[in-house]
Scaffold this motif. Structure first.
Motif, short mmCIF file in Angstrom:
data_model
loop_
_atom_site.label_atom_id
_atom_site.label_comp_id
_atom_site.label_asym_id
_atom_site.label_seq_id
_atom_site.Cartn_x
_atom_site.Cartn_y
_atom_site.Cartn_z
N VAL A 52 22.59 18.96 26.70
CA VAL A 52 23.84 18.65 26.02
C VAL A 52 24.55 17.47 26.67
CG1 VAL A 52 26.05 19.59 25.26
CG2 VAL A 52 24.02 21.01 25.20
N THR A 53 24.54 17.44 28.01
CA THR A 53 24.97 16.21 28.66
C THR A 53 23.98 15.91 29.77
OG1 THR A 53 26.29 17.31 30.34
CG2 THR A 53 27.44 16.66 28.33
N GLN A 54 23.96 14.68 30.21
CA GLN A 54 23.05 14.29 31.29
C GLN A 54 23.76 14.48 32.61
OE1 GLN A 54 19.91 13.18 30.45
NE2 GLN A 54 19.57 13.56 32.60
N ASP A 55 23.09 15.10 33.54
CA ASP A 55 23.68 15.24 34.86
C ASP A 55 23.43 13.97 35.65
OD1 ASP A 55 23.10 17.39 37.73
OD2 ASP A 55 24.54 15.82 37.34
N VAL A 56 24.44 13.13 35.73
CA VAL A 56 24.23 11.84 36.41
C VAL A 56 23.91 12.03 37.88
CG1 VAL A 56 25.65 10.48 34.85
CG2 VAL A 56 26.71 11.60 36.80
N LEU A 57 24.32 13.15 38.44
CA LEU A 57 24.11 13.35 39.87
C LEU A 57 22.67 13.69 40.20
CD1 LEU A 57 27.36 15.24 40.77
CD2 LEU A 57 26.85 12.84 40.99
N THR A 58 21.86 13.99 39.20
CA THR A 58 20.46 14.24 39.51
C THR A 58 19.66 12.94 39.46
OG1 THR A 58 19.96 14.75 37.23
CG2 THR A 58 20.49 16.61 38.67
N VAL A 59 20.31 11.85 39.15
CA VAL A 59 19.62 10.56 39.12
C VAL A 59 20.17 9.71 40.26
CG1 VAL A 59 19.04 8.57 37.68
CG2 VAL A 59 19.55 10.77 36.60
N PRO A 60 19.56 9.80 41.42
CA PRO A 60 20.13 9.08 42.55
C PRO A 60 19.96 7.58 42.39
CG PRO A 60 18.06 10.07 43.17
CD PRO A 60 18.32 10.48 41.75
N ARG A 61 20.94 6.85 42.78
CA ARG A 61 20.84 5.38 42.74
C ARG A 61 21.76 4.83 43.81
NH1 ARG A 61 25.35 5.47 38.58
NH2 ARG A 61 25.51 7.66 38.85
N PRO A 62 21.55 3.59 44.19
CA PRO A 62 22.33 3.05 45.30
C PRO A 62 23.78 2.81 44.92
CG PRO A 62 20.74 1.42 44.49
CD PRO A 62 20.54 2.66 43.70
N ALA A 63 24.50 3.82 44.68
CA ALA A 63 25.95 3.86 44.55
C ALA A 63 26.67 2.59 44.16
CB ALA A 63 26.52 4.37 45.87
N PRO A 64 26.48 2.07 42.95
CA PRO A 64 27.23 0.87 42.57
C PRO A 64 28.71 1.20 42.43
CG PRO A 64 25.94 1.67 40.69
CD PRO A 64 25.66 2.57 41.84
N ASP A 65 29.00 2.43 42.01
CA ASP A 65 30.41 2.78 41.84
C ASP A 65 30.82 3.89 42.79
OD1 ASP A 65 28.80 4.54 40.18
OD2 ASP A 65 29.19 3.12 38.57
N LEU A 105 28.90 21.59 33.33
CA LEU A 105 29.03 21.33 34.76
C LEU A 105 27.76 20.66 35.26
CD1 LEU A 105 30.72 24.64 35.97
CD2 LEU A 105 31.78 22.39 35.64
N THR A 106 27.90 19.80 36.25
CA THR A 106 26.72 19.20 36.88
C THR A 106 26.09 20.23 37.82
OG1 THR A 106 28.00 18.43 38.76
CG2 THR A 106 27.83 16.91 36.87
N ALA A 107 24.87 19.95 38.24
CA ALA A 107 24.23 20.85 39.21
C ALA A 107 25.08 20.93 40.47
CB ALA A 107 22.82 20.35 39.53
N ALA A 108 25.68 19.81 40.86
CA ALA A 108 26.53 19.79 42.06
C ALA A 108 27.71 20.74 41.90
CB ALA A 108 27.03 18.37 42.33
N GLU A 109 28.27 20.75 40.72
CA GLU A 109 29.44 21.61 40.49
C GLU A 109 29.05 23.08 40.40
OE1 GLU A 109 31.92 18.12 38.11
OE2 GLU A 109 30.62 19.48 37.01
N ILE A 110 27.84 23.33 39.94
CA ILE A 110 27.38 24.73 39.87
C ILE A 110 27.06 25.24 41.27
CG2 ILE A 110 25.63 26.28 38.92
CD1 ILE A 110 25.40 24.24 36.54
N ASP A 152 18.44 23.36 38.11
CA ASP A 152 18.46 22.62 39.38
C ASP A 152 19.33 23.34 40.42
OD1 ASP A 152 16.78 20.76 38.27
OD2 ASP A 152 18.31 19.21 37.99
N ALA A 153 20.47 23.84 39.97
CA ALA A 153 21.38 24.51 40.90
C ALA A 153 20.76 25.82 41.41
CB ALA A 153 22.72 24.79 40.22
N MET A 154 20.13 26.58 40.53
CA MET A 154 19.55 27.85 40.96
C MET A 154 18.32 27.65 41.85
SD MET A 154 21.62 30.09 40.03
CE MET A 154 22.89 28.84 40.21
#
Ligand code: SAH
Ligand code: SF4
Length: 384
Positions: A13-26, A159-164, A208-210
């Motif tokens: 339903v939504t993409q968990d951006v936190l599961t796609v690591p990237r060199p922190a542009p923002d 919720l993102t995996a991080a939030e779960i 991912d969270a579980m």
């Protein structure tokens, strides 16, 4: 119903951006909630030499999920330079506490703020032989079960995996639950995905969270200590069983499609027959891993003897336990709780047919923490 609920169930339903690591542009990347391979990739992207990356990822995993580290400075077995690299590139962000309420019966309800300012609820329920953390998978819920307070909340996102996983980390901090072994000595021994939201509309992040919660090097809860409750998102059920391996609870609540259509509107999409087929296909279904059928007791709606008899007929052949949940009221709710003797008679019929039929004791009612009472305060405040 919003468009989220009618999206094809196989599309996240939504993409968990936190599961796609990237060199922190923002800004720095949150390491919490990253599956192991993603954690390793994030470390490499930030300049960790390839040959050290697996070892570093294992060390970080231990700190984050084994010891509950909240900042990189605490990671004393890492060289100072490396800690500086971590600080520069990453965070270990958790949800923030807004309020914590403790019920007369020891139940704790946490209102936690997540990115963007929205709020979720997490409930800790201590019992004699276990401690259960009831976690949320979404902010609000796109489904609109007519007896559920969460279903009346308009603000919704996954919720993102991080939030779960962050809800577990937060509760373990609050309960001083780090470093207790074996699992039986811990305050949190079990997890139920029975808070706000429909976990199967957010399956990838929930999985991912579980997986993190089950990882033996960290939180290390066995898969049989985790129960996922669904209102009946049929096309995602088997995948959940295969990919997570947890136990299943199904919000059944009615014995005819006519009544279930009213109580659990997702029934109009996947009816009782389809739901039961998905239950029969649940991986590892056996007496040792029975399905829990949740059944909310609503006065005069679904609590007759005929309902009880239909219920056991419907689930015949499925290793199951029936969890009877006395309806928990909320302001403006259109139902009443069945009388105790009605619940008892219903339970007896189910029990006679060979199914365990425990009646769930409402917990934390005085702080609106019982099943179906969750709805974040921010939303309530706004409405007022
Ligand atoms: N969305 C998932 C999980 C969260 S609800 C699901 O529906 O299964 C956890 C359980 O509490 C579900 O069985 C739900 O139907 C039940 N519930 C919801 N509102 C309730 C209420 N007011 N009283 C008692 N149980 C309720
Ligand atoms: Fe959503 Fe579950 Fe409440 Fe239904 S019972 S509205 S699926 S949280």
């Amino acid at each position: 119903m919003s468009s989220l609920a009618s999206a094809p169930a196989t599309t996240p339903v939504t993409q968990d951006v936190l599961t796609v690591p990237r060199p922190a542009p923002d800004g720095p990347v949150n390491l919490v909630g990253l599956p192991r391979p993603a954690l390793r990739a994030a470390l490499v992207a930030a300049g960790t030499p390839e040959e050290q990356a697996s070892m570093r990822a294992a060390q970080l995993w231990q700190w984050i999920y084994g010891k509950g580290a909240r900042d990189f400075a605490a990671m004393t077995n890492l060289a100072k330079d490396y800690r500086a690299l971590l600080v520069e590139n990453f965070t270990l962000a958790r949800p923030e506490l807004v309020t914590r309420q403790v019920s007369a019966d020891g139940t704790r309800k946490y209102l936690l703020r997540v990115a963007g300012g929205a709020e979720i609820e997490t409930v800790y329920i201590p019992e004699e032989d276990r401690g259960t953390l009831c976690i949320s998978s979404q902010i609000g819920c796109t489904l609109t079960c007519s007896f559920c307070h969460t279903g009346t909340q308009r603000l919704v996102r996954n919720l993102t995996a991080a939030e779960i996983v962050g809800q577990i980390l937060y509760a373990r901090d609050d309960l001083e639950d780090w470093g207790r072994t074996p699992v039986e000595k811990r305050r949190i021994t079990n997890i139920v995905l029975m808070g706000m939201g429909e976990p199967l509309y957010n399956l990838d992040n929930v999985r991912d969270a579980m997986k993190i919660a089950m990882d033996g090097e960290g939180i290390a809860l066995s898969r049989r200590r985790i129960t996922l409750s669904t209102s009946g998102v049929v096309p995602e059920m088997v995948r959940a069983g295969e990919e997570i391996g947890c136990l299943l609870a199904v919000s059944f609540h009615a014995t005819t499609d006519e009544v279930r259509d009213q109580l659990v509107p997702i029934n109009r999409k996947w009816n009782i027959a389809a739901l039961l087929d998905a239950c029969r296909a649940w991986p590892r279904l056996s007496n040792a891993e029975r399905i829990t059928f949740e059944y909310v007791m609503l006065k005069g709606v679904n609590d007759s003897d005929a309902d009880a008899r239909r219920l056991v007929k419907l689930i015949a052949g499925i290793p199951a336990k029936i969890n009877l949940i006395p309806f928990n009221p909320w302001p403006g709710a259109p139902y009443e709780r069945s009388d105790p003797d009605r619940i008892e008679t219903f339970a007896r019929i189910v029990n006679k047919a060979g199914y365990a039929s425990p009646v769930r004791t409402p917990r934390g009612e005085d702080i609106m923490a019982a099943c179906g009472q969750l709805k974040s305060a921010s939303e309530r405040a706004r409405r007022r």
